[in-house]
Scaffold this active site. Structure first.
Site, PDB file in Angstrom:
ATOM      1  N   ALA A 166      -1.432  21.156  14.686  1.00 54.32           N
ATOM      2  CA  ALA A 166      -0.200  21.511  15.180  1.00 54.32           C
ATOM      3  C   ALA A 166      -0.090  22.730  15.711  1.00 54.32           C
ATOM      4  CB  ALA A 166       0.884  21.017  14.177  1.00 54.32           C
ATOM      5  N   THR A 167      -0.824  23.897  15.302  1.00 57.61           N
ATOM      6  CA  THR A 167      -0.652  25.198  15.610  1.00 57.61           C
ATOM      7  C   THR A 167      -1.381  25.337  17.126  1.00 57.61           C
ATOM      8  OG1 THR A 167      -0.828  26.151  13.541  1.00 57.61           O
ATOM      9  CG2 THR A 167      -1.381  27.538  15.273  1.00 57.61           C
ATOM     10  N   ASN A 211       9.513  22.651   7.690  1.00 56.24           N
ATOM     11  CA  ASN A 211       8.203  22.558   6.690  1.00 56.24           C
ATOM     12  C   ASN A 211       8.932  23.187   5.229  1.00 56.24           C
ATOM     13  OD1 ASN A 211       8.291  24.805   8.565  1.00 56.24           O
ATOM     14  ND2 ASN A 211       6.798  25.763   7.135  1.00 56.24           N
ATOM     15  N   GLN A 246       5.678  17.855  10.548  1.00 53.68           N
ATOM     16  CA  GLN A 246       6.354  17.384   8.987  1.00 53.68           C
ATOM     17  C   GLN A 246       6.868  16.091   9.297  1.00 53.68           C
ATOM     18  OE1 GLN A 246       5.565  18.669   6.220  1.00 53.68           O
ATOM     19  NE2 GLN A 246       5.020  20.706   6.871  1.00 53.68           N
ATOM     20  N   SER A 270       0.210  16.895  13.441  1.00 52.74           N
ATOM     21  CA  SER A 270      -0.729  17.380  12.787  1.00 52.74           C
ATOM     22  C   SER A 270      -1.357  16.320  11.773  1.00 52.74           C
ATOM     23  CB  SER A 270      -0.164  18.577  11.840  1.00 52.74           C
ATOM     24  OG  SER A 270      -1.045  18.779  10.676  1.00 52.74           O
ATOM     25  N   HIS A 304      -3.250  16.664   8.791  1.00 51.48           N
ATOM     26  CA  HIS A 304      -3.320  16.881   7.487  1.00 51.48           C
ATOM     27  C   HIS A 304      -2.115  16.951   6.867  1.00 51.48           C
ATOM     28  CE1 HIS A 304      -2.262  20.975   6.997  1.00 51.48           C
ATOM     29  NE2 HIS A 304      -2.415  21.189   8.162  1.00 51.48           N
ATOM     30  N   THR A 353     -15.558  19.077  23.197  1.00 55.11           N
ATOM     31  CA  THR A 353     -16.208  17.803  22.869  1.00 55.11           C
ATOM     32  C   THR A 353     -15.005  17.170  21.557  1.00 55.11           C
ATOM     33  OG1 THR A 353     -18.488  18.325  23.210  1.00 55.11           O
ATOM     34  CG2 THR A 353     -18.197  16.492  21.853  1.00 55.11           C
ATOM     35  N   CYS A 368       6.897  37.501  -3.368  1.00 60.64           N
ATOM     36  CA  CYS A 368       5.598  37.934  -4.032  1.00 60.64           C
ATOM     37  C   CYS A 368       4.699  36.897  -3.535  1.00 60.64           C
ATOM     38  CB  CYS A 368       5.955  38.127  -5.399  1.00 60.64           C
ATOM     39  SG  CYS A 368       6.971  39.253  -6.024  1.00 60.64           S
TER      40      CYS A 368
END
Lengths: 137, 405
Positions: free
Chosen positions: B73-74, B154, B182, B202, B204, B243, B329
């Site tokens: 997707a990117t 997402n 998504q 996408s 995955h 390819t 974090c």
């Protein structure tokens, strides 16, 4: 990110979690950090004859922040107020093997100790002044 | 039950065993180059690719010729945005997008702005994460080339009103591009009914392998043309040279076929899990907030702020659960989730968010385990939280002067 064994230990078995009465003249309370920054530490010390007898903490933060404050409560216990002021964040970083992104947690712990001691000193100072004022009156 | 329990299906999904099985022959026996026109190896590979193209097209109501294979997707987002802004310079250089888009869209927009190829309007969504259609309408200009709005977010799983956006784009004569990474295979997507012109898919996120994706590019009414960003042998109608990764493409096709067959039932099951999970959390814990629209969201996503408990600490306390957090974090930037901030959540709430992602292989046993683990962890950390104590004492946290660092 992997945490060091000591961080995991302090996180899973935090030492000295809890609160003292903030109004108790023998108790110094330090609150540092901000909810917006993702960590807030509250460290409390109970002082008798210039020696820190007990310490308690509560921390909102990541594992390293909780471990740093837990460690701080262990380290201050039994020290004089002046000795406790010597605890530096670099010692905490070393003891807990904190990675660079977590150094701010140790800084916060050092600041919490200093803030608690300052609070205690201000309270005792105020108590002394109040006593003197009473005598003079 | 395998530990840690995987509840991060928006990050990635495992390859479905049925998908893997379909792929295997294409690594060793049927290894031909789909571009080889003069022997059986090539023909077999080409046939497999065309079957996959058809399977994907079926799932989204498209024609097989409108499917371009990419690495994910990117890459699809990059081709869509850069390719359209280069192809349609005569129409203008204005783009409208949302602040809650994926970084693959936002960073590409920033790049286009920096290089002088686009002027971008970044709309804030409503508090529930849904785009305000009136604001969107008002943002469209004479020189607007494209609207880029994702189908499903997402982080918070919010489903955007695709058909309404599509109709608006037609009315205003601008292209509708959607990152549907998504969404495809999770919620019904029909490029005709929704009037989608370009769409990123996408692999995955839908039980196919990582490293494979697709781009839907409309061929008729209107015929969309995109300048390539990768040049070479002219594969994929010149839009994406290189390819073809035949085994992965076969996998993506099979994943699409399975999704089409099972989406409805799986959607119901996951929605039920999500509702049960949310109800159990709120029955047991106070100060819990749902982030994003309550019902207009993808079945497998639950994004929750557990107030007064910091997200990374919470994830550490529930190490037997694989989830993710919008806490600063956990990110390299040390900034809390920009998606949650765009909804108007304060940094304090963004720091306390956890994303639970349920999927095809989530079992009831895992759900029960995750519930117990979450509730125990939140309870334990709240006992340690000075903020929770203050709130219990009736202190208004916003009145306190914090020492920011």
């Amino acid at each position: 990110m992997a945490y060091s064994e000591k961080v995991v230990d302090h996180f899973n078995n935090p030492r000295n979690v809890g609160s003292f009465d903030k109004q108790d003249p023998d108790v110094g309370t330090g609150i540092v950090g901000a909810p917006e920054c993702g960590d807030v530490m509250r460290l409390q010390l109970k002082v008798k004859d210039g020696i820190i007898e007990e310490a308690r903490f509560k921390t909102f933060g990541c594992g390293s922040a909780i471990a740093s404050s837990s460690l701080a409560t262990e380290w201050v216990k039994g020290r004089t107020v002046e000795e406790a002021l010597e605890i530096s964040n670099t010692q905490i970083v070393e003891e807990l093997s904190l990675p660079p992104v977590k150094i701010h947690c140790s800084v916060l712990a050092e600041d919490a100790i200093k803030a608690a001691i300052l609070d205690y000193k201000q309270k005792s100072q105020a108590a002394v002044e109040a006593a003197e004022a009473t005598v003079q009156a | 039950m395998q530990l840690p329990v995987y509840m991060d299906y928006q990050a990635t999904t495992p390859v479905d065993p049925r998908v893997l099985e379909t792929m295997i022959p294409y690594f060793t026996q049927k290894f031909g180059n789909a571009a080889s026109r003069n022997h059986n190896y090539g023909w077999v590979a080409e046939q497999a690719v065309e079957t996959a193209r058809e399977q994907i097209a079926q799932l989204i109501g498209a024609n097989a010729k409108e499917i371009v294979f990419t690495s994910g997707a990117t890459e699809s987002d990059n081709i869509a945005l850069k390719g359209a802004m280069e192809m349609y310079t005569s129409r203008g250089k204005h783009l409208v997008t949302l602040q809650t888009e994926h970084k693959a869209v936002l960073d590409t927009c920033k790049y286009l702005e920096r290089s002088g190829r686009a002027e971008v309007t970044y709309l804030a969504p409503q508090r529930n994460g849904v785009v305000d259609l009136d604001e969107l309408r008002a943002a469209i200009r004479e020189d607007t080339v494209m609207i880029a709005i994702m189908a499903v977010n997402n982080e918070i799983g919010v489903v955007q009103p695709m058909a309404e956006i599509g109709a608006l784009c037609r009315e205003k004569n601008c292209l509708f591009f959607t990152d549907a990474a998504q969404a495809v295979g999770k919620v019904p997507i029909d490029v005709e009914a929704m009037k989608i012109d370009i769409m990123a898919i996408s692999g995955h996120k839908m039980y196919a392998p990582k490293g494979i994706g697709a781009l839907y590019v409309r061929r008729r009414k209107p015929r969309v043309r995109l300048s390539p960003i990768i040049h070479g042998g002219g594969h994929e109608r010149g839009m994406r040279s290189g390819t073809l990764d035949v085994p992965s493409i076969v996998g993506l096709g099979k994943a699409a076929e399975i999704a089409q067959a099972e989406m409805e039932e799986e959607g119901k099951r996951l929605t039920d899990i999500r509702e049960r999970f949310w109800t159990a959390l709120t029955d047991t814990l106070d100060h819990v907030q749902l982030n994003g629209h309550a019902t207009q969201r993808v079945p497998g996503n639950l994004n929750v702020s557990f107030e007064y408990v910091e997200g990374e600490g919470l994830m550490m306390a529930m190490k037997d659960l694989a989830v993710s957090s919008g806490s600063a974090c956990t990110s390299a930037s040390l900034e809390p989730s920009y998606v949650l901030k765009a909804l108007g959540l304060g940094d304090d709430l963004a720091h306390t968010s956890i994303r639970f992602g349920f999927g095809r292989f989530t079992t009831d046993e895992e759900v029960e385990f995750a519930l117990k683990t979450s509730i125990d962890a939140v309870t334990k950390l709240r006992e340690m939280s000075p903020l929770y104590e203050m709130v219990q004492e009736g202190i208004d946290l916003s009145t306190i002067e914090w020492t920011a660092h």
